[in-house]
Write an enzyme that holds these catalytic residues in place. Structure first.
Site, PDB file in Angstrom:
ATOM      1  N   PHE A 141      -2.790  -7.063  -7.220  1.00 51.97           N
ATOM      2  CA  PHE A 141      -2.223  -6.423  -6.036  1.00 51.97           C
ATOM      3  C   PHE A 141      -2.077  -4.939  -6.327  1.00 51.97           C
ATOM      4  CE2 PHE A 141       1.022  -4.680  -3.290  1.00 51.97           C
ATOM      5  CZ  PHE A 141       0.604  -5.130  -2.052  1.00 51.97           C
ATOM      6  N   ASP A 226      -1.553  -0.292 -13.717  1.00 55.81           N
ATOM      7  CA  ASP A 226      -0.696  -0.222 -12.525  1.00 55.81           C
ATOM      8  C   ASP A 226       0.681  -0.746 -12.905  1.00 55.81           C
ATOM      9  OD1 ASP A 226       0.701  -0.604 -10.175  1.00 55.81           O
ATOM     10  OD2 ASP A 226      -0.969  -1.483  -9.071  1.00 55.81           O
ATOM     11  N   LYS A 255       7.562   2.823  -6.650  1.00 57.05           N
ATOM     12  CA  LYS A 255       8.742   1.988  -6.441  1.00 57.05           C
ATOM     13  C   LYS A 255      10.017   2.600  -7.035  1.00 57.05           C
ATOM     14  CE  LYS A 255       6.591  -2.144  -4.931  1.00 57.05           C
ATOM     15  NZ  LYS A 255       5.363  -2.809  -5.307  1.00 57.05           N
TER      16      LYS A 255
HETATM   17  C1  LIG Z   1       4.056  -2.553  -4.564  1.00 53.58           C
HETATM   18  C2  LIG Z   1       2.841  -2.394  -5.395  1.00 53.58           C
HETATM   19  C3  LIG Z   1       1.805  -1.523  -5.019  1.00 53.58           C
HETATM   20  C4  LIG Z   1       1.797  -0.785  -3.700  1.00 53.58           C
HETATM   21  O1  LIG Z   1       2.878   0.084  -3.538  1.00 53.58           O
HETATM   22  P1  LIG Z   1       3.279   0.575  -2.048  1.00 53.58           P
HETATM   23  O2  LIG Z   1       4.348   1.591  -2.296  1.00 53.58           O
HETATM   24  O3  LIG Z   1       3.769  -0.635  -1.321  1.00 53.58           O
HETATM   25  O4  LIG Z   1       2.051   1.143  -1.433  1.00 53.58           O
HETATM   26  C5  LIG Z   1       0.729  -1.393  -5.874  1.00 53.58           C
HETATM   27  N1  LIG Z   1       0.669  -2.069  -7.042  1.00 53.58           N
HETATM   28  C6  LIG Z   1       1.645  -2.911  -7.433  1.00 53.58           C
HETATM   29  C7  LIG Z   1       1.532  -3.611  -8.746  1.00 53.58           C
HETATM   30  C8  LIG Z   1       2.753  -3.119  -6.617  1.00 53.58           C
HETATM   31  O5  LIG Z   1       3.698  -3.985  -6.996  1.00 53.58           O
END
Ligand SMILES: *Cc1c(COP(=O)(O)O)cnc(C)c1O
Length: 400
Positions: A141, A226, A255
């Site tokens: 994701f 990520d 985040k």
């Molecule tokens: C939440 C998340 C994203 C996307 O972040 P947004 O601020 O919602 O665009 C990308 N990678 C990971 C692993 C995430 O948990």
């Protein structure tokens, strides 16, 4: 007084249905607790998908917001501001990287990393024009933009949204040999989550990050991690890569970078990677605003000064230990690191994860299912041990 029911009914009429929220309207929050419109209190066990590691409305971060809001909020990057340099310097010191680029959402930071990797591939590695590929993992994701869903293996994230961005190769998660086999002369980068959060808190085998680090170094491929969800103390280290002492070439954070106050994300990298960007190559009106940077500096200071990584490690150990002791007839597996944990239900469990979340809400605890059979538990890292034990009591009641 307007009731929760009225507000939900209005929202349902005017809001696109891209989410299916639990039927609670949060009106106020502090630390690990939130209150609905009627004044009922709940514990937040989701933390806005780990954006609230520092807890709701942390006074120090809110103060930084107010102080900066009275001075200047937005300059655009057409001009300098006092906060950007110190923010990036403090972030780089924490993640041991050399250059950084601020963005807003996580998905935008991922887009930035993809663009940097491609340009690095052409300029530094010497990949033929428009041939660069990026290897990603099944179950990943990385956000919801067209490019992020182009690398997804999840049918629902993609259906109806094609045509997709080309240039991604999907390999199994947790399998370093699959990475070695997938790399060819056009591979610019490998993009990976240290733990797959949205996929259901999937923890790869020990040694996986060390192995992919070695492969990427040997084959001149960028290791891009990520850490939007796993980073900033959530898993019991400042970054989940630190569990194996791995330093990526590109690190993506978001985040909790603002403690849940504003959308703030960033890409941090080795000097030669983000070094490919020249004036005009990339940008964003709001990214790097003095308001965002002041808030992010306070959010990072809280993580450091309140030892949130150590707290997450200790409390997480206790939490998983107690979950394992439950011996629930519903539970197939308990997994996670630090305070990023999940319970996977048995395929024949009499309750779905969604129903468990509804029952937990009735008990005063807010959780969210991922997929049909996984419940994620990710409280703010400032949670008091006694509050975590209270949560375990509620979980025990619902999973009994
Ligand atoms: C939440 C998340 C994203 C996307 O972040 P947004 O601020 O919602 O665009 C990308 N990678 C990971 C692993 C995430 O948990």
């Amino acid at each position: 007084m307007t009731t929760s029911r009225d507000i939900i009914s209005l929202t349902d009429q005017v809001s696109a249905r891209n989410y299916r929220p639990l039927p609670i309207v949060i009106a106020r929050a502090e630390g690990v607790w939130v209150w609905d419109v009627e004044g009922k209190r709940y514990m937040d066990m989701l933390s806005a998908y780990s954006a609230l590691n520092q807890g709701h409305c942390h006074p120090r971060i809110v103060q930084a917001l107010k102080d900066q809001a009275d001075k200047v909020t937005l300059t655009s990057r057409a001009f300098h501001n006092e906060q950007l340099g110190p923010f990036l310097a403090e972030l780089l010191a924490m993640c041991r990287q050399e250059l950084a680029l601020p963005m807003n959402s996580g998905a935008e930071a991922i887009e930035t990393a993809v663009k940097a990797a491609r340009k690095w591939g052409y300029q530094i590695k010497g990949i033929a024009a428009d041939r660069a590929t990026i290897i990603v993992c099944e179950g990943n994701f990385h956000g919801r933009t067209t490019t992020a869903v182009s690398m997804s293996s999840e049918p629902q994230y993609r259906e109806g949204f094609g045509p997709f961005t080309p240039g991604f190769t999907i390999i199994p998660y947790g399998d370093a040999d699959a990475l070695a086999a997938a790399i060819d002369e056009n591979t610019a980068a490998f993009l990976v989550e240290p733990i797959q959060g949205e996929s259901g808190v999937i923890v790869p085998p020990d040694g996986y990050l060390t192995a992919v680090r070695e492969i990427c170094t040997d084959r001149n491929v960028l290791l891009m991690v990520d850490e939007i969800q796993t980073g900033l103390a959530r898993t019991g280290k400042l970054f989940a890569c630190d569990h194996e002492g791995v330093r990526p070439d590109v690190l993506v954070v978001g985040k909790a970078l603002s403690g849940g106050i504003l959308p703030v994300s960033a890409v941090a990298s080795r000097r030669d990677v983000l070094g490919v960007f020249e004036p005009g190559d990339h940008g964003s009106t709001f990214a790097g605003s003095p308001l965002a940077c002041a808030v992010a500096r306070a959010a990072l200071a809280v993580i450091r000064d309140e030892n949130l990584a150590d707290r997450a490690a200790e409390l997480g150990e206790h939490f998983r230990g107690e979950l394992l002791k439950l011996d629930s007839p519903l539970v197939a597996e308990v997994r996670g690191k630090g305070l990023l944990n999940a319970v996977e239900l048995k395929p024949d469990a009499p309750k779905t994860a969604r129903q468990c979340c509804e029952h937990l809400m009735a008990e005063g605890m807010l959780c969210k299912e991922t997929h049909d059979n996984v419940i994620r538990f990710a409280p703010p890292l400032v949670i008091a041990p006694a509050d975590l034990d209270w949560a375990l009591g509620r979980i025990a009641a619902v999973l009994a």
